[in-house]
Design a protein around this motif. Structure first.
Motif, PDB file in Angstrom:
ATOM      1  N   GLU A 146       0.830  -1.203   0.000  1.00 52.94           N
ATOM      2  CA  GLU A 146       0.000   0.000   0.000  1.00 52.94           C
ATOM      3  C   GLU A 146       0.866   1.256   0.000  1.00 52.94           C
ATOM      4  O   GLU A 146       0.603   2.200  -0.750  1.00 52.94           O
ATOM      5  CB  GLU A 146      -0.936  -0.021   1.214  1.00 52.94           C
ATOM      6  N   LYS A 147       1.917   1.269   0.811  1.00 52.24           N
ATOM      7  CA  LYS A 147       2.818   2.431   0.849  1.00 52.24           C
ATOM      8  C   LYS A 147       3.482   2.629  -0.504  1.00 52.24           C
ATOM      9  O   LYS A 147       3.616   3.760  -0.988  1.00 52.24           O
ATOM     10  CB  LYS A 147       3.881   2.239   1.935  1.00 52.24           C
ATOM     11  N   ASP A 148       3.915   1.536  -1.126  1.00 45.45           N
ATOM     12  CA  ASP A 148       4.548   1.615  -2.443  1.00 45.45           C
ATOM     13  C   ASP A 148       3.569   2.150  -3.483  1.00 45.45           C
ATOM     14  O   ASP A 148       3.944   2.953  -4.348  1.00 45.45           O
ATOM     15  CB  ASP A 148       5.068   0.237  -2.879  1.00 45.45           C
ATOM     16  N   ALA A 149       2.322   1.724  -3.404  1.00 48.77           N
ATOM     17  CA  ALA A 149       1.310   2.201  -4.353  1.00 48.77           C
ATOM     18  C   ALA A 149       1.099   3.700  -4.212  1.00 48.77           C
ATOM     19  O   ALA A 149       0.992   4.419  -5.210  1.00 48.77           O
ATOM     20  CB  ALA A 149      -0.005   1.448  -4.132  1.00 48.77           C
ATOM     21  N   VAL A 150       1.040   4.173  -2.979  1.00 43.09           N
ATOM     22  CA  VAL A 150       0.858   5.611  -2.735  1.00 43.09           C
ATOM     23  C   VAL A 150       2.041   6.380  -3.323  1.00 43.09           C
ATOM     24  O   VAL A 150       1.864   7.412  -3.973  1.00 43.09           O
ATOM     25  CB  VAL A 150       0.689   5.901  -1.224  1.00 43.09           C
ATOM     26  N   ARG A 151       3.263   5.865  -3.135  1.00 44.10           N
ATOM     27  CA  ARG A 151       4.449   6.528  -3.687  1.00 44.10           C
ATOM     28  C   ARG A 151       4.408   6.577  -5.216  1.00 44.10           C
ATOM     29  O   ARG A 151       4.932   7.497  -5.827  1.00 44.10           O
ATOM     30  CB  ARG A 151       5.730   5.821  -3.225  1.00 44.10           C
ATOM     31  N   ARG A 152       3.778   5.583  -5.830  1.00 48.58           N
ATOM     32  CA  ARG A 152       3.650   5.555  -7.296  1.00 48.58           C
ATOM     33  C   ARG A 152       2.470   6.394  -7.780  1.00 48.58           C
ATOM     34  O   ARG A 152       2.192   6.447  -8.968  1.00 48.58           O
ATOM     35  CB  ARG A 152       3.480   4.111  -7.783  1.00 48.58           C
ATOM     36  N   GLY A 153       1.759   7.016  -6.849  1.00 48.23           N
ATOM     37  CA  GLY A 153       0.647   7.879  -7.221  1.00 48.23           C
ATOM     38  C   GLY A 153      -0.672   7.153  -7.393  1.00 48.23           C
ATOM     39  O   GLY A 153      -1.623   7.714  -7.933  1.00 48.23           O
ATOM     40  N   ILE A 154      -0.751   5.931  -6.946  1.00 47.33           N
ATOM     41  CA  ILE A 154      -1.985   5.163  -7.043  1.00 47.33           C
ATOM     42  C   ILE A 154      -2.875   5.524  -5.863  1.00 47.33           C
ATOM     43  O   ILE A 154      -2.437   5.509  -4.711  1.00 47.33           O
ATOM     44  CB  ILE A 154      -1.695   3.642  -7.071  1.00 47.33           C
ATOM     45  N   ARG A 155      -4.111   5.847  -6.158  1.00 46.21           N
ATOM     46  CA  ARG A 155      -5.058   6.201  -5.099  1.00 46.21           C
ATOM     47  C   ARG A 155      -5.499   4.926  -4.394  1.00 46.21           C
ATOM     48  O   ARG A 155      -6.011   4.004  -5.022  1.00 46.21           O
ATOM     49  CB  ARG A 155      -6.270   6.912  -5.704  1.00 46.21           C
ATOM     50  N   VAL A 156      -5.300   4.886  -3.099  1.00 46.13           N
ATOM     51  CA  VAL A 156      -5.687   3.734  -2.296  1.00 46.13           C
ATOM     52  C   VAL A 156      -7.093   3.984  -1.767  1.00 46.13           C
ATOM     53  O   VAL A 156      -7.331   4.987  -1.080  1.00 46.13           O
ATOM     54  CB  VAL A 156      -4.697   3.484  -1.140  1.00 46.13           C
ATOM     55  N   PRO A 157      -8.048   3.115  -2.074  1.00 45.38           N
ATOM     56  CA  PRO A 157      -9.419   3.346  -1.619  1.00 45.38           C
ATOM     57  C   PRO A 157      -9.523   3.224  -0.102  1.00 45.38           C
ATOM     58  O   PRO A 157      -8.832   2.415   0.511  1.00 45.38           O
ATOM     59  CB  PRO A 157     -10.228   2.239  -2.305  1.00 45.38           C
ATOM     60  N   PRO A 158     -10.388   4.053   0.495  1.00 44.30           N
ATOM     61  CA  PRO A 158     -10.570   3.943   1.956  1.00 44.30           C
ATOM     62  C   PRO A 158     -11.268   2.634   2.301  1.00 44.30           C
ATOM     63  O   PRO A 158     -12.192   2.214   1.615  1.00 44.30           O
ATOM     64  CB  PRO A 158     -11.457   5.138   2.297  1.00 44.30           C
ATOM     65  N   THR A 159     -10.794   1.989   3.338  1.00 52.54           N
ATOM     66  CA  THR A 159     -11.403   0.734   3.777  1.00 52.54           C
ATOM     67  C   THR A 159     -11.766   0.762   5.248  1.00 52.54           C
ATOM     68  O   THR A 159     -12.240  -0.223   5.781  1.00 52.54           O
ATOM     69  CB  THR A 159     -10.456  -0.456   3.529  1.00 52.54           C
ATOM     70  N   LYS A 160     -11.534   1.873   5.906  1.00 49.94           N
ATOM     71  CA  LYS A 160     -11.847   1.949   7.327  1.00 49.94           C
ATOM     72  C   LYS A 160     -13.313   1.654   7.563  1.00 49.94           C
ATOM     73  O   LYS A 160     -14.179   2.129   6.844  1.00 49.94           O
ATOM     74  CB  LYS A 160     -11.523   3.341   7.880  1.00 49.94           C
TER      75      LYS A 160
END
Length: 164
Positions: A146-160
């Motif tokens: 997930e951290k790597d995806a954020v660094r690549r600019g990928i939007r991580v969907p909220p799952t809370k």
């Protein structure tokens, strides 16, 4: 669930089914004390660190603040916690367990232990250790993904809040 998943089943599905089973097993037990699974999450956190703010509680529980607010409001109505401002900050409320909230620990923790014991029945101690290590490693791997995806600019969907 009548039919057990096959050994060649996807790991993600098996973990999801196990988590669902854990939650339901604990929910059945908590209901005997009129405590919800959502309340249980906050009890566990407050028993470890009483006096956290709503934001700190929602972060530790991996839930949205509105979800935390609802659960904490109900816990306050039931007399399990009190919320008050500290450190001169009028906006930030902190949750503190009442005597009644502390007393529930002795009733609720054994129920969680029982649910865990049911889940690992038939597994050796070594199998349990291997399972725990494997799951912990999977969690770390997925957090890193997930951290790597954020660094690549990928939007991580909220799952809370999805599991409560």
């Amino acid at each position: 669930m009548n039919d057990l998943p096959e050994a060649d089943e996807r790991l993600a599905r098996l973990v999801r089914l196990a988590a669902r089973g854990f939650n339901r097993s604990l929910q059945m037990r908590l209901a005997t004390q009129n405590v919800t699974f959502g309340q249980w999450i906050f009890f566990r956190i407050l028993w470890q660190e009483d006096g956290l703010s709503q934001r700190e509680l929602s972060d530790r529980a991996h839930l949205t603040e509105p979800t935390a607010h609802s659960a904490l409001t109900k816990m306050e109505e039931l007399g399990y916690i009190v919320r008050r401002n500290i450190e001169g900050n009028r906006r930030r409320q902190h949750a503190f367990l009442t005597e009644r909230g502390w007393q529930l620990r002795g009733l609720l923790e054994p129920l969680a232990i029982e649910a865990n014991e049911v889940a690992v029945e038939g597994l050796t101690k070594d199998e349990q250790i291997i399972l725990k290590r494997g799951l912990a490693k999977m969690i770390r791997n997925l957090e890193q993904d997930e951290k790597d995806a954020v660094r690549r600019g990928i939007r991580v969907p909220p799952t809370k809040g999805m599991s409560v």
